[in-house]
Design a protein around this motif. Structure first.
Motif, PDB file in Angstrom:
ATOM      1  N   THR A 108       0.839  -1.192   0.000  1.00 32.71           N
ATOM      2  CA  THR A 108       0.000   0.000   0.000  1.00 32.71           C
ATOM      3  C   THR A 108       0.880   1.250   0.000  1.00 32.71           C
ATOM      4  O   THR A 108       0.631   2.209  -0.731  1.00 32.71           O
ATOM      5  CB  THR A 108      -0.916   0.004   1.240  1.00 32.71           C
ATOM      6  OG1 THR A 108      -1.749  -1.145   1.191  1.00 32.71           O
ATOM      7  CG2 THR A 108      -1.771   1.258   1.280  1.00 32.71           C
ATOM      8  N   LEU A 128      -5.411 -11.677  14.398  1.00 26.24           N
ATOM      9  CA  LEU A 128      -6.352 -12.619  13.797  1.00 26.24           C
ATOM     10  C   LEU A 128      -6.075 -14.038  14.285  1.00 26.24           C
ATOM     11  O   LEU A 128      -6.998 -14.795  14.591  1.00 26.24           O
ATOM     12  CB  LEU A 128      -6.267 -12.559  12.271  1.00 26.24           C
ATOM     13  CG  LEU A 128      -7.268 -13.431  11.520  1.00 26.24           C
ATOM     14  CD1 LEU A 128      -8.694 -13.066  11.903  1.00 26.24           C
ATOM     15  CD2 LEU A 128      -7.071 -13.291  10.017  1.00 26.24           C
ATOM     16  N   ILE A 151      -6.462  -5.477   6.058  1.00 26.90           N
ATOM     17  CA  ILE A 151      -7.578  -6.297   5.618  1.00 26.90           C
ATOM     18  C   ILE A 151      -7.892  -7.395   6.627  1.00 26.90           C
ATOM     19  O   ILE A 151      -9.035  -7.776   6.820  1.00 26.90           O
ATOM     20  CB  ILE A 151      -7.237  -6.896   4.237  1.00 26.90           C
ATOM     21  CG1 ILE A 151      -8.458  -7.575   3.630  1.00 26.90           C
ATOM     22  CG2 ILE A 151      -6.075  -7.883   4.338  1.00 26.90           C
ATOM     23  CD1 ILE A 151      -9.456  -6.611   3.123  1.00 26.90           C
ATOM     24  N   TYR A 152      -6.872  -7.871   7.316  1.00 30.06           N
ATOM     25  CA  TYR A 152      -7.062  -8.948   8.271  1.00 30.06           C
ATOM     26  C   TYR A 152      -8.024  -8.553   9.384  1.00 30.06           C
ATOM     27  O   TYR A 152      -8.869  -9.319   9.783  1.00 30.06           O
ATOM     28  CB  TYR A 152      -5.724  -9.358   8.892  1.00 30.06           C
ATOM     29  CG  TYR A 152      -4.736  -9.808   7.871  1.00 30.06           C
ATOM     30  CD1 TYR A 152      -4.663 -11.138   7.484  1.00 30.06           C
ATOM     31  CD2 TYR A 152      -3.892  -8.895   7.253  1.00 30.06           C
ATOM     32  CE1 TYR A 152      -3.773 -11.553   6.522  1.00 30.06           C
ATOM     33  CE2 TYR A 152      -2.993  -9.299   6.284  1.00 30.06           C
ATOM     34  CZ  TYR A 152      -2.932 -10.626   5.921  1.00 30.06           C
ATOM     35  OH  TYR A 152      -2.056 -11.024   4.969  1.00 30.06           O
ATOM     36  N   ILE A 194     -11.670  -8.084   7.862  1.00 33.07           N
ATOM     37  CA  ILE A 194     -12.312  -9.311   7.401  1.00 33.07           C
ATOM     38  C   ILE A 194     -12.806 -10.175   8.542  1.00 33.07           C
ATOM     39  O   ILE A 194     -13.805 -10.864   8.425  1.00 33.07           O
ATOM     40  CB  ILE A 194     -11.287 -10.139   6.599  1.00 33.07           C
ATOM     41  CG1 ILE A 194     -11.287  -9.707   5.156  1.00 33.07           C
ATOM     42  CG2 ILE A 194     -11.591 -11.596   6.712  1.00 33.07           C
ATOM     43  CD1 ILE A 194     -10.313 -10.509   4.342  1.00 33.07           C
TER      44      ILE A 194
END
Lengths: 340, 340
Positions: free
Chosen positions: B80, B258, B284-285, B288
DNA sequence: TTGAAAGCGATACCAC
DNA sequence: GTGGTATCGCTTTCAA
């Protein structure tokens, strides 16, 4: 103390030899005595000599540099390819420019113009569907990895998966588990993917080959206005609310699959038994999910290897073995199709 | 038809003027009549002239190219940043090399050597902890974004978050929710992160400032032999099996978080109420996961902007406003700390 | 084995 | 306003 950069000329002077000899020694070309060799190398080291690649490139019209054009490196599928491709190229002595096209033809055009000016030796497209016309201008070696959109050029090679077959296999997997009504879910990810038509075509082919009536209500396509995840969840919701049932979903992409799975879970559907889902890419999304999502591994390792191999062949002036390389894919079944 | 590349000399000849004039027109420097201008530009266009950057670079000793050194572009946090940094640099007229160091000093060294030879104008480190000594050799402008390991050079700027404060805030968040026994979980991600000590120090500081006895059994550190996810899950399992309880977990990284959440869920622990968890990176982890994981947003946009801004200043020969730029972070609370 | 010199393509100083 | 020419650093003939 900041002395100007030391050139081959400085070394020649210090060593009492000519620049030609220095060049020869440094490049291990031509012939020279052991004695001069040692002398030159010692002085070069002492002076911290570093070859000026701009000069070398100008002279040899080769920069040992290639460009990686991808829609968006922050996409994990692409960045994995970028990582691997860059690694292989580096091993072969090439540097890589990174270019994020946003899958925008115009931006790609600007990139390519600049890259040609910077004398890149070759170009690797990684994903996306750009169709910049300028490409034809320079007749650089070009390799397309998971990328559609090129116009017929001489020195180019395509490397990718057999996408129609891939979606065919996804569909077949679901039917093999006894699914009767299989939906197709995709957010028109034209932004990131090869042509939608190609991707989905295997789904349609499977249905027609097996005499399954295609139900338009089960073709869930989003415009990709939001993240794939959210949009996919929405599409599934709308479909169910409209009263159209299904017991299987072919999701074109793991993000889509995850959105589907989440939406189903929320509605209390038993994913993996009541409804089976299969995604594609074997990305982190499918592995993280619970239940783990069945998917299709596209083999980024081979994609990168074949692509770089082809490029290196082109760069060496060889004719590549094939102009269209198909990398095998592999269905990975997990909880969303196996149940439990 | 493949005519050799057209140079400024060809254009000069065709236009019946000198190369000096052509150069002037093309670069909008010096003076020339409207008439010659039009003529030269027309011919240049007709001939498909593209400036040879190798020559220009040699002459001006500036390549308008910088290198991005990152441990691994396939890591989403880094990719990113790479995306954003590359975009900003492109807007400023710079091309970017991508270099994956694997956080290996030796490989970084080779890269830098090659980059100096290729005459890059500057270097941007993105993440990692490499400490290559050669860097001192060239006195290039260098910017470090979320990267530690540099040795004192003249023209360099550090941009990053206040990591000690960050882990302090994470810890504080958990205690604010009433947690009494807060564990620290990290896989010694020295591969990807700033120094472990710096990162975790806020956790220790919070405890000592608030008179909480530090329990060594609650410091879960893995060697990072497996993926963070798996390893974190394991660490949590071992801790619980050993009979050490906790009601909060500061996880240095969303992947770790996570893994922790998954392990807890598997054991039937109510995450968000019985045990609260907070991760870091807003990746994202964390988004999600279900339950969604509380995390700390590190502000990649600002990291990129400040970093590129500093580099451009250095490239322009200016003194940067600050040599150590701290980008603010922000705690994002989600289900794993808010409960439900 | 070694060296003198041409040339890659573009810029810029300095005459005209 | 325009042009001749030295120069950037390196490779490569061709002679010596």
């Amino acid at each position: 103390m900041a002395k100007r950069t030391v050139s081959i000329y400085d070394i020649a002077k210090l060593a009492g030899v000519s620049t030609a000899t220095v060049s020869n020694v440094l490049n291990e070309k031509g012939s020279y005595s052991q004695k001069t060799r040692d002398l030159v190398l010692r002085i070069a080291r002492e002076q911290g000599y570093v070859a000026n690649f701009a000069a070398k490139s100008l002279r040899e019209s080769s920069t040992k540099t290639v460009a990686l054009l991808t829609p968006d490196v922050s996409n994990d599928f692409f960045s994995t390819l970028v990582l691997k491709v860059e690694g292989l190229l580096r091993a072969a002595g090439y540097s890589s420019y990174i270019c994020n096209t946003g899958n925008d033809d115009e931006r790609e055009d600007e990139y390519v113009r600049g890259l040609v000016s910077k004398q890149v030796d070759g170009i690797v497209y990684i994903g996306g569907t750009t169709r910049s016309p300028i490409r034809a201008a320079a007749d650089l070696p070009v390799v397309h990895i998971d990328h559609t959109g090129a116009t017929g050029m001489k020195r180019e090679v395509y490397v990718g998966n057999d996408m129609p077959q891939l979606s065919y296999d996804m569909t077949a997997t679901l039917f093999a588990h006894g699914c009767k009504r299989v939906a197709l879910a995709s957010v028109s990810a034209s932004l990131y993917r090869t042509e939608e038509h190609d991707q989905a075509s295997g789904y349609y082919r499977y249905l027609s080959e097996h005499g399954v009536r295609m139900d338009k209500n089960l073709v869930l396509e989003g415009p990709h206005r939001q993240t794939s995840l959210v949009e996919a969840a929405q599409l599934v919701g709308e479909c169910l609310d409209a009263g159209y049932g299904f017991d299987g979903v072919v999701a074109l992409g793991d993000r889509v699959a995850l959105g589907v799975v989440n939406a189903l879970k929320e509605r209390g559907v038993a994913v993996g038994t009541d409804v089976r889902v299969i995604g594609m890419d074997d990305s982190i999304y499918s592995r993280i999910s619970s239940p783990a999502i069945s998917t299709v591994r596209r083999n980024t390792g081979q994609l990168a290897e074949k692509g770089v191999g082809a490029l290196l062949a082109l760069l060496a002036g060889k004719e590549p073995a094939q102009t269209h390389v198909v990398v095998p894919h592999e269905v990975i079944e997990r909880a969303t199709t196996l149940g439990e």
